[in-house]
Design a protein around this motif. Structure first.
Motif, PDB file in Angstrom:
ATOM      1  N   HIS A  93      17.318  83.651  52.254  1.00 14.23           N
ATOM      2  CA  HIS A  93      17.421  84.770  51.307  1.00 14.23           C
ATOM      3  C   HIS A  93      16.688  84.580  49.981  1.00 14.23           C
ATOM      4  O   HIS A  93      16.024  85.510  49.520  1.00 14.23           O
ATOM      5  N   PRO A  94      16.755  83.383  49.374  1.00 15.26           N
ATOM      6  CA  PRO A  94      16.008  83.235  48.112  1.00 15.26           C
ATOM      7  C   PRO A  94      14.498  83.438  48.297  1.00 15.26           C
ATOM      8  O   PRO A  94      13.835  83.992  47.422  1.00 15.26           O
ATOM      9  N   VAL A  95      13.979  83.029  49.454  1.00 16.12           N
ATOM     10  CA  VAL A  95      12.536  83.190  49.718  1.00 16.12           C
ATOM     11  C   VAL A  95      12.205  84.686  49.857  1.00 16.12           C
ATOM     12  O   VAL A  95      11.241  85.188  49.269  1.00 16.12           O
ATOM     13  N   VAL A  96      13.041  85.383  50.620  1.00 16.91           N
ATOM     14  CA  VAL A  96      12.814  86.826  50.822  1.00 16.91           C
ATOM     15  C   VAL A  96      12.963  87.567  49.490  1.00 16.91           C
ATOM     16  O   VAL A  96      12.182  88.468  49.168  1.00 16.91           O
ATOM     17  N   LYS A  97      13.941  87.153  48.705  1.00 19.03           N
ATOM     18  CA  LYS A  97      14.193  87.786  47.401  1.00 19.03           C
ATOM     19  C   LYS A  97      12.961  87.648  46.502  1.00 19.03           C
ATOM     20  O   LYS A  97      12.521  88.608  45.874  1.00 19.03           O
ATOM     21  N   LEU A 119      22.563  93.996  53.656  1.00 21.60           N
ATOM     22  CA  LEU A 119      22.304  94.141  52.215  1.00 21.60           C
ATOM     23  C   LEU A 119      23.520  93.718  51.386  1.00 21.60           C
ATOM     24  O   LEU A 119      23.407  92.904  50.472  1.00 21.60           O
ATOM     25  N   PHE A 120      24.688  94.284  51.709  1.00 18.14           N
ATOM     26  CA  PHE A 120      25.897  93.962  50.928  1.00 18.14           C
ATOM     27  C   PHE A 120      26.390  92.549  51.258  1.00 18.14           C
ATOM     28  O   PHE A 120      26.770  91.791  50.375  1.00 18.14           O
ATOM     29  N   GLU A 121      26.354  92.221  52.548  1.00 15.72           N
ATOM     30  CA  GLU A 121      26.872  90.924  53.002  1.00 15.72           C
ATOM     31  C   GLU A 121      26.121  89.761  52.353  1.00 15.72           C
ATOM     32  O   GLU A 121      26.674  88.688  52.162  1.00 15.72           O
ATOM     33  N   SER A 122      24.831  89.980  52.028  1.00 15.04           N
ATOM     34  CA  SER A 122      24.021  88.896  51.463  1.00 15.04           C
ATOM     35  C   SER A 122      23.853  89.058  49.950  1.00 15.04           C
ATOM     36  O   SER A 122      23.023  88.378  49.353  1.00 15.04           O
ATOM     37  N   ASP A 123      24.619  90.003  49.375  1.00 12.44           N
ATOM     38  CA  ASP A 123      24.534  90.284  47.925  1.00 12.44           C
ATOM     39  C   ASP A 123      23.141  90.750  47.511  1.00 12.44           C
ATOM     40  O   ASP A 123      22.780  90.650  46.339  1.00 12.44           O
ATOM     41  N   SER A 124      22.371  91.239  48.483  1.00 12.09           N
ATOM     42  CA  SER A 124      21.002  91.676  48.158  1.00 12.09           C
ATOM     43  C   SER A 124      20.995  93.028  47.447  1.00 12.09           C
ATOM     44  O   SER A 124      19.951  93.480  47.007  1.00 12.09           O
ATOM     45  N   HIS A 125      22.155  93.673  47.369  1.00  9.92           N
ATOM     46  CA  HIS A 125      22.215  94.954  46.646  1.00  9.92           C
ATOM     47  C   HIS A 125      22.178  94.729  45.134  1.00  9.92           C
ATOM     48  O   HIS A 125      21.881  95.647  44.371  1.00  9.92           O
TER      49      HIS A 125
END
Ligand code: ATP
Length: 197
Positions: A93-97, A119-125
């Motif tokens: 996730h940090p790489v994608v972020k 999205l929500f599960e990974s806090d990406s929202h």
């Protein structure tokens, strides 16, 4: 002096087979760039050398063969092991972020979209201005995935059960797009763009 308008970042989410990618394509046809986080994650796991090394270190050399990710092997490892899944997400996730940030900075568009199943599960929202949830009945979603992936109803239900329930995703979202035969998609999409823009 000209001021660049603040870019509006929209999340696009929904459960398996809801039609996120299908809806994302419609947004991009209307000129709104879409970053597909799930696709990007898969790309990074194959192309990002540091990430590959980290994944190999934690999950073993067997997850790559001739440099190619063995999706089925990795999926089997993380499917029933929450801690291993979390470990994988923590790497990816940090790489994608970061890639999303870089992508946004070169997009000269007032609205951009980040499409992600979890999205929500990974806090990406977090950091996004609004979120859209794409929804459809369970039966419609199952029917679509059977047709698309040629997998069994049981396998699909097992995946669904591991995702955040659709009604919870809807509650956390600012907009819901109903993607089933009875609703036209374009009017719903245009309504949302008008409200956001
Ligand atoms: P996943 O999370 O599993 O990747 P998704 O939410 O991105 O799924 P899509 O891949 O967009 O779902 O849609 C699932 C399948 O259903 C695809 O084959 C897609 O083309 C089809 N589909 C989705 N919505 C529609 C629609 N409104 N009309 C026709 N086909 C559709």
């Amino acid at each position: 002096m000209l001021h660049k308008e603040k870019q509006i970042r929209i999340g696009l989410t929904g459960g398996i087979g809801s039609g996120k990618t299908f809806v994302g394509v419609l947004f991009s046809k209307l000129g709104i760039p879409v970053f597909n986080a799930d696709f990007e994650a898969k790309r990074c796991m194959v192309e990002n050398k540091i990430l590959k090394k980290e994944i190999q270190y934690i999950f073993g050399n067997k997850v790559y063969r001739d440099g190619l990710l063995q999706n089925d092997i990795l999926a089997e490892i993380v499917f029933n092991d929450k801690q291993k899944l979390e470990a994988l997400n923590k790497l990816v996730h940090p790489v994608v972020k970061q890639n999303f940030e870089n992508w946004c900075s070169v997009k000269n568009s007032q609205i951009v979209i980040k499409e992600a199943a979890i999205l929500f599960e990974s806090d990406s929202h977090i950091g996004l201005d609004k979120v859209i949830c794409v929804s459809a009945s369970e039966n419609v979603r199952i029917g679509r995935v059977i047709k698309r992936d040629n997998i069994s109803r049981r396998q699909i239900i097992a995946r669904m059960e591991r995702q955040m329930p659709q009604n919870q995703k809807e509650k956390l979202s600012d907009f819901v797009i109903l993607n089933h035969d009875k609703e036209l998609l374009l009017p719903q999409i245009i309504r949302i763009i008008t409200q956001i823009g």
